[in-house]
Design a protein around this motif. Structure first.
Motif, PDB file in Angstrom:
ATOM      1  N   ARG A  39       0.336  -1.882   0.165  1.00  0.00           N
ATOM      2  CA  ARG A  39      -0.060  -0.258  -0.058  1.00  0.00           C
ATOM      3  C   ARG A  39       1.229   1.363   0.557  1.00  0.00           C
ATOM      4  NH1 ARG A  39      -5.472  -0.951   0.737  1.00  0.00           N
ATOM      5  NH2 ARG A  39      -5.615  -3.435   1.708  1.00  0.00           N
ATOM      6  N   LEU A  40       0.950   2.184  -0.972  1.00  0.00           N
ATOM      7  CA  LEU A  40       2.000   3.449  -1.095  1.00  0.00           C
ATOM      8  C   LEU A  40       0.665   4.749  -1.516  1.00  0.00           C
ATOM      9  CD1 LEU A  40       3.803   2.517  -4.483  1.00  0.00           C
ATOM     10  CD2 LEU A  40       4.501   2.358  -1.828  1.00  0.00           C
ATOM     11  N   PRO A  41       1.173   5.686  -0.100  1.00  0.00           N
ATOM     12  CA  PRO A  41       0.021   6.803   0.225  1.00  0.00           C
ATOM     13  C   PRO A  41       0.272   7.401  -0.872  1.00  0.00           C
ATOM     14  CG  PRO A  41       1.925   7.055   1.681  1.00  0.00           C
ATOM     15  CD  PRO A  41       2.418   5.901   0.751  1.00  0.00           C
ATOM     16  N   HIS A  42       0.342   7.215  -2.056  1.00  0.00           N
ATOM     17  CA  HIS A  42       0.276   8.231  -3.686  1.00  0.00           C
ATOM     18  C   HIS A  42      -0.916   7.787  -4.474  1.00  0.00           C
ATOM     19  CE1 HIS A  42       4.460   9.853  -1.973  1.00  0.00           C
ATOM     20  NE2 HIS A  42       4.659   8.862  -1.277  1.00  0.00           N
ATOM     21  N   PRO A  43      -1.213   8.333  -4.982  1.00  0.00           N
ATOM     22  CA  PRO A  43      -2.510   8.084  -6.304  1.00  0.00           C
ATOM     23  C   PRO A  43      -1.715   7.170  -7.231  1.00  0.00           C
ATOM     24  CG  PRO A  43      -1.988  10.468  -6.589  1.00  0.00           C
ATOM     25  CD  PRO A  43      -0.879  10.304  -5.405  1.00  0.00           C
ATOM     26  N   PRO A  44      -2.569   6.338  -7.755  1.00  0.00           N
ATOM     27  CA  PRO A  44      -2.267   5.589  -8.706  1.00  0.00           C
ATOM     28  C   PRO A  44      -1.298   6.653 -10.083  1.00  0.00           C
ATOM     29  CG  PRO A  44      -4.069   4.958  -8.278  1.00  0.00           C
ATOM     30  CD  PRO A  44      -3.872   5.854  -7.514  1.00  0.00           C
ATOM     31  N   GLU A  45      -1.890   7.403 -10.563  1.00  0.00           N
ATOM     32  CA  GLU A  45      -1.076   8.681 -11.980  1.00  0.00           C
ATOM     33  C   GLU A  45       0.576   8.403 -12.002  1.00  0.00           C
ATOM     34  OE1 GLU A  45      -5.338   8.878 -12.008  1.00  0.00           O
ATOM     35  OE2 GLU A  45      -3.956   8.854 -10.378  1.00  0.00           O
ATOM     36  N   LYS A  46       0.439   9.231  -9.951  1.00  0.00           N
ATOM     37  CA  LYS A  46       2.019   9.386 -10.134  1.00  0.00           C
ATOM     38  C   LYS A  46       2.780   7.663  -9.807  1.00  0.00           C
ATOM     39  CE  LYS A  46       4.353  11.435  -6.190  1.00  0.00           C
ATOM     40  NZ  LYS A  46       4.617  12.213  -5.083  1.00  0.00           N
ATOM     41  N   VAL A  47       2.257   6.423  -8.880  1.00  0.00           N
ATOM     42  CA  VAL A  47       2.969   5.802  -9.284  1.00  0.00           C
ATOM     43  C   VAL A  47       3.212   4.861  -9.799  1.00  0.00           C
ATOM     44  CG1 VAL A  47       2.874   3.337  -8.089  1.00  0.00           C
ATOM     45  CG2 VAL A  47       2.079   4.988  -6.950  1.00  0.00           C
ATOM     46  N   TRP A  48       2.318   5.170 -11.066  1.00  0.00           N
ATOM     47  CA  TRP A  48       2.403   4.974 -12.728  1.00  0.00           C
ATOM     48  C   TRP A  48       3.588   5.485 -13.467  1.00  0.00           C
ATOM     49  CZ3 TRP A  48       0.537   1.343 -16.194  1.00  0.00           C
ATOM     50  CH2 TRP A  48       1.023   1.444 -17.395  1.00  0.00           C
ATOM     51  N   ARG A  49       3.944   6.711 -13.384  1.00  0.00           N
ATOM     52  CA  ARG A  49       5.339   7.257 -13.467  1.00  0.00           C
ATOM     53  C   ARG A  49       5.743   6.569 -13.233  1.00  0.00           C
ATOM     54  NH1 ARG A  49       1.144  12.032 -12.700  1.00  0.00           N
ATOM     55  NH2 ARG A  49       3.215  12.711 -10.974  1.00  0.00           N
ATOM     56  N   ALA A  50       5.864   6.315 -11.739  1.00  0.00           N
ATOM     57  CA  ALA A  50       7.350   5.934 -10.928  1.00  0.00           C
ATOM     58  C   ALA A  50       7.714   4.485 -11.207  1.00  0.00           C
ATOM     59  CB  ALA A  50       6.884   5.960  -9.710  1.00  0.00           C
ATOM     60  N   ILE A  51       7.423   3.512 -12.458  1.00  0.00           N
ATOM     61  CA  ILE A  51       7.327   2.492 -12.301  1.00  0.00           C
ATOM     62  C   ILE A  51       7.147   2.497 -14.175  1.00  0.00           C
ATOM     63  CG2 ILE A  51       5.829   1.498 -10.574  1.00  0.00           C
ATOM     64  CD1 ILE A  51       3.507   0.536 -12.281  1.00  0.00           C
TER      65      ILE A  51
END
Length: 263
Positions: A20-32
């Motif tokens: 569980r990451l306290p960041h929105p999917p759009e931000k996580v998407w960019r990170a991966i």
């Protein structure tokens, strides 16, 4: 438990890890998916050329699924990585990584590596530097051996077999076991034995790789081969007495713990 293994009919294995990451999917998407972000946490240097992926070493891969910001999947050689993002409470993301590969006993090495990478991913998302100092990968690896049930032994037709991924190279393990003292025709060094099994003379010794000796009911064979990651793969077999299974399982576990505890 956030980690699990699935064995498929074709013999391949999938490791699933959830965070569980306290960041929105759009931000996580960019990170991966973006190389500038991946450089901060992914275990290889990633480059994209259309659907082809270069990793800086070893075989390339290709993108198999790209559905922003929900699903990103790609190959790495014969392995397959699947990253699923689901909106989580409070505006966060539930990240599920599924890594599919052929080497079941290498799963603890993969899990320990991805655990460390995911900690670095969270640091990247938070905008902070990862914690200084190398991770305690040996102890972490052994934790995952237990979590994923990779510490079992089997018995088939009277032959006990223990397979175990270790965290040190074969030469290091050989010396730890006093293997350099082994000589054909002589008793095996004590670290290769267990009290429950009377040890006869060594019948075969290949430094850094193999030691075999006789027993009243059969033989014991230690093999050190190439494993996943930087450590050796131990395959330990004892023929002739199925009742020795607990003793050999405990001996392999003790050896793994000793190696993991080394600095």
């Amino acid at each position: 438990m956030n980690e699990s293994l699935t064995l498929h009919p074709d013999g391949r294995t999938s490791l699933r890890m959830r965070r569980r990451l306290p960041h929105p999917p759009e931000k996580v998407w960019r990170a991966i998916t973006e190389p500038s972000h991946l450089a901060a946490w992914f275990p290889a240097e990633v480059t994209f050329d259309g659907d082809r992926i270069g990793y800086g070493f070893g075989p390339d891969g290709r993108v198999t699924h790209r559905e922003p910001p929900r699903l990103f999947a790609h190959t790495w050689g014969e392995d397959h990585l699947r990253w699923e993002l689901e909106p989580d409470e409070g505006g966060g993301t539930l990240l599920t990584l599924t890594h599919t590969f052929s080497d079941r006993y290498g799963a603890a090495s993969f899990a320990a590596g991805w655990h460390t990478c995911l900690i670095a991913l969270l640091a990247r998302l938070d905008g902070r530097s990862p914690a200084p100092g190398p991770p305690e990968t040996g102890r972490l690896h052994e934790d995952y051996v237990h979590i994923l049930g990779l510490d079992a032994a089997t018995c088939d037709g009277g032959t006990v077999r223990v397979e175990r991924q270790l965290v040190r190279p074969a030469g290091h393990v050989w010396r730890h076991l006093d293997g350099d003292l082994a000589a054909v025709g002589e008793p095996p060094p004590a670290p290769f034995t267990v009290p429950a099994v009377p040890a006869g003379p060594v019948t075969r010794a290949e430094p850094g790789r193999l030691l075999q000796y006789g027993t009243p009911g059969g033989s014991v064979r230690w093999e050190l081969g190439e494993g996943t990651g930087h450590g050796a793969r131990l395959v330990l077999t004892c023929t002739g007495d199925p009742a020795t299974l607990p003793a050999w399982r405990s001996r392999a576990a003790a050896l793994a713990a000793e190696l993991a505890a080394e600095g």
